[in-house]
Motif scaffolding. Structure first.
Motif, PDB file in Angstrom:
ATOM      1  N   VAL A  89      44.161  -7.352   9.460  1.00 20.92           N
ATOM      2  CA  VAL A  89      43.317  -8.468   9.876  1.00 20.92           C
ATOM      3  C   VAL A  89      43.576  -9.692   8.998  1.00 20.92           C
ATOM      4  O   VAL A  89      43.736 -10.816   9.504  1.00 20.92           O
ATOM      5  CB  VAL A  89      41.824  -8.069   9.819  1.00 20.92           C
ATOM      6  N   VAL A  90      43.620  -9.488   7.680  1.00 18.28           N
ATOM      7  CA  VAL A  90      43.840 -10.604   6.748  1.00 18.28           C
ATOM      8  C   VAL A  90      45.182 -11.271   7.020  1.00 18.28           C
ATOM      9  O   VAL A  90      45.292 -12.513   7.054  1.00 18.28           O
ATOM     10  CB  VAL A  90      43.764 -10.111   5.291  1.00 18.28           C
ATOM     11  N   ARG A  91      46.222 -10.467   7.217  1.00 14.67           N
ATOM     12  CA  ARG A  91      47.563 -11.044   7.439  1.00 14.67           C
ATOM     13  C   ARG A  91      47.646 -11.780   8.776  1.00 14.67           C
ATOM     14  O   ARG A  91      48.293 -12.836   8.872  1.00 14.67           O
ATOM     15  CB  ARG A  91      48.620  -9.935   7.389  1.00 14.67           C
ATOM     16  N   LEU A  92      47.003 -11.248   9.800  1.00 17.91           N
ATOM     17  CA  LEU A  92      47.021 -11.942  11.091  1.00 17.91           C
ATOM     18  C   LEU A  92      46.280 -13.267  11.009  1.00 17.91           C
ATOM     19  O   LEU A  92      46.699 -14.266  11.606  1.00 17.91           O
ATOM     20  CB  LEU A  92      46.404 -11.047  12.172  1.00 17.91           C
ATOM     21  N   VAL A  93      45.181 -13.306  10.271  1.00 20.59           N
ATOM     22  CA  VAL A  93      44.446 -14.562  10.070  1.00 20.59           C
ATOM     23  C   VAL A  93      45.307 -15.556   9.309  1.00 20.59           C
ATOM     24  O   VAL A  93      45.364 -16.749   9.641  1.00 20.59           O
ATOM     25  CB  VAL A  93      43.123 -14.309   9.321  1.00 20.59           C
ATOM     26  N   GLN A  94      46.018 -15.057   8.279  1.00 22.16           N
ATOM     27  CA  GLN A  94      46.909 -15.933   7.505  1.00 22.16           C
ATOM     28  C   GLN A  94      47.996 -16.532   8.401  1.00 22.16           C
ATOM     29  O   GLN A  94      48.309 -17.724   8.295  1.00 22.16           O
ATOM     30  CB  GLN A  94      47.570 -15.139   6.365  1.00 22.16           C
TER      31      GLN A  94
END
Length: 398
Positions: A386-391
């Motif tokens: 989730v964090v990487r996709l948001v980034q």
């Protein structure tokens, strides 16, 4: 092992990892399952190994596909400098295993010459390990194979003594309530996790990445489950966790015990030597052989004076370090396809690992039927994705 020497066939990788599983440490860990009784104990062993084996396979496959060892593979997630943390953690766990194995061998050797005492035998075994490191392993290859074969034969004998004459499992072997099923699962998961920093050092040479990693995983799981079951049986059926006592009862006496001690030396030196290799990977200024000798010396001191015989807490610590690390490496490689090897470090990955470490330690207070590792890894991997996709989305908008 050098990159110049390739490659390992699928059967060879299976044999390597079956041999790695046939060890005293695995048998001793199996004795901890006695409070669960025979039925719950076996179920916890099998479920825990399936969970740990899944991570073993995935991490091994990363190395098999990239051609780099497990610690080098962490650079893809944490950066070239960020991976140093896990190399250092690997050195510490290898020193810990060195201490545990030296003490196990010393306790067995006490039945040969009790006058030396445990501390004296720790010194003797450590000295033999240092000699192994000093002379190198090239001319010791045959001795290594002989030691492994002898230990395997002794394992068959111990299996027969423990289980052979048993006519069903007595009802008194029911669980006594002093260990939860989830805690047992976690103990079973911890051993495959402890091999994660090493597994890739072999599967990176696999001729067929998928098949080789699969063979290594299946062979290790079969061998490890067998050793755990022997330990459980020794504690419940034979009424002892002393493998030397079992060998004496079987009539093998000093010869059997000497083989156990010899096997302890020929396998434990790999832990000490690997500690040296991991340390030299942190900085080239450290000589691998000197660090390996130092690891054996420190291990002997710990074995003689520290309570390393009860290493349940040590296994949980290994899980808390390497479970979130493995979850992040697997998520980055198979889902996100990230590679940070050319960057010094990735602050977000390190923060995610710290969170995963804290979550694992907190999860030890939970009582879950599947143990702690699986929920923690799923949570850590999910948050990372989730964090990487948001980034990525924010980067595209910028």
């Amino acid at each position: 092992m050098s990159d110049r020497h390739a490659s390992f066939s699928t059967p060879t990788l299976g044999l390597i990892w079956f041999g790695a599983a046939v060890s005293l440490a695995e048998i001793l860990t199996g004795t901890y399952f006695a409070p669960l009784g025979i039925e719950q104990g076996l179920a916890a062993i099998l479920l825990g190994h399936l969970i740990g084996g899944a991570m073993f396979y995935l991490v091994s496959l990363v190395s098999a596909r990239t051609g780099v060892g497990a610690m080098d593979a962490t650079k893809r997630t944490f950066g070239s400098r960020g991976s140093v943390l896990f190399s250092a953690a690997n050195v510490l766990q290898l020193v810990g295993w060195t201490a545990i194995m030296i003490q196990s061998g010393a306790v067995a050797a006490m039945q040969i010459v009790p006058a030396l005492g445990t501390a004296g035998w720790c010194v003797v075994i450590a000295a033999l390990i240092v000699a192994w490191i000093a002379f190198g392993v090239r001319w010791m290859g045959r001795l290594q194979s002989i030691a492994a074969a002898l230990l395997f034969v002794l394992t068959l004998i111990v299996s027969y003594v423990v289980f052979g004459s048993l006519d069903g499992f007595p009802a008194s072997f029911a669980a006594d309530g002093t260990m939860t099923f989830g805690a047992g699962v976690e103990l079973a998961v911890a051993m495959p996790l402890s091999w994660l920093p090493v597994a890739g050092d072999y599967t990176r040479f696999a001729e067929k990445p998928g098949a080789g990693s699969g063979a290594a995983t299946v062979a290790y799981l079969l061998g490890s489950c067998w050793m755990y079951m022997i330990g459980l049986g020794m504690a419940l059926i034979a009424g002892t966790s002393d493998i030397a006592g079992i060998l004496n009862a079987a009539g093998f006496g000093i010869v059997g015990i000497m083989i156990v001690v010899f096997s302890t030396v020929t396998t434990t030196f790999l832990d000490a030597q690997s500690a040296g290799e991991s340390a030299s990977a942190i900085t080239s200024r450290l000589d691998a052989r000197i660090v390996g000798v130092s690891a054996a010396v420190v291990g002997a001191v710990l074995a003689a004076f520290a309570p390393v015989g009860d290493f349940e807490a040590f296994l949980y610590l290994i899980g808390s370090v390497f479970a979130p690390m493995a979850a992040l490496v697997v998520a980055d490689f198979f889902i996100l396809e990230r590679d940070m090897s050319d960057e010094p470090f990735d602050a977000v990955a390190l923060a995610l690992w710290i969170g995963g470490f804290a979550l694992y330690r907190w999860s030890l207070t939970w009582s879950l039927p599947v143990g702690n590792t699986l929920p923690v890894m799923v949570i850590v991997a999910g948050v990372a994705v989730v964090v990487r996709l948001v980034q990525r989305r924010m980067a595209r908008k910028a």
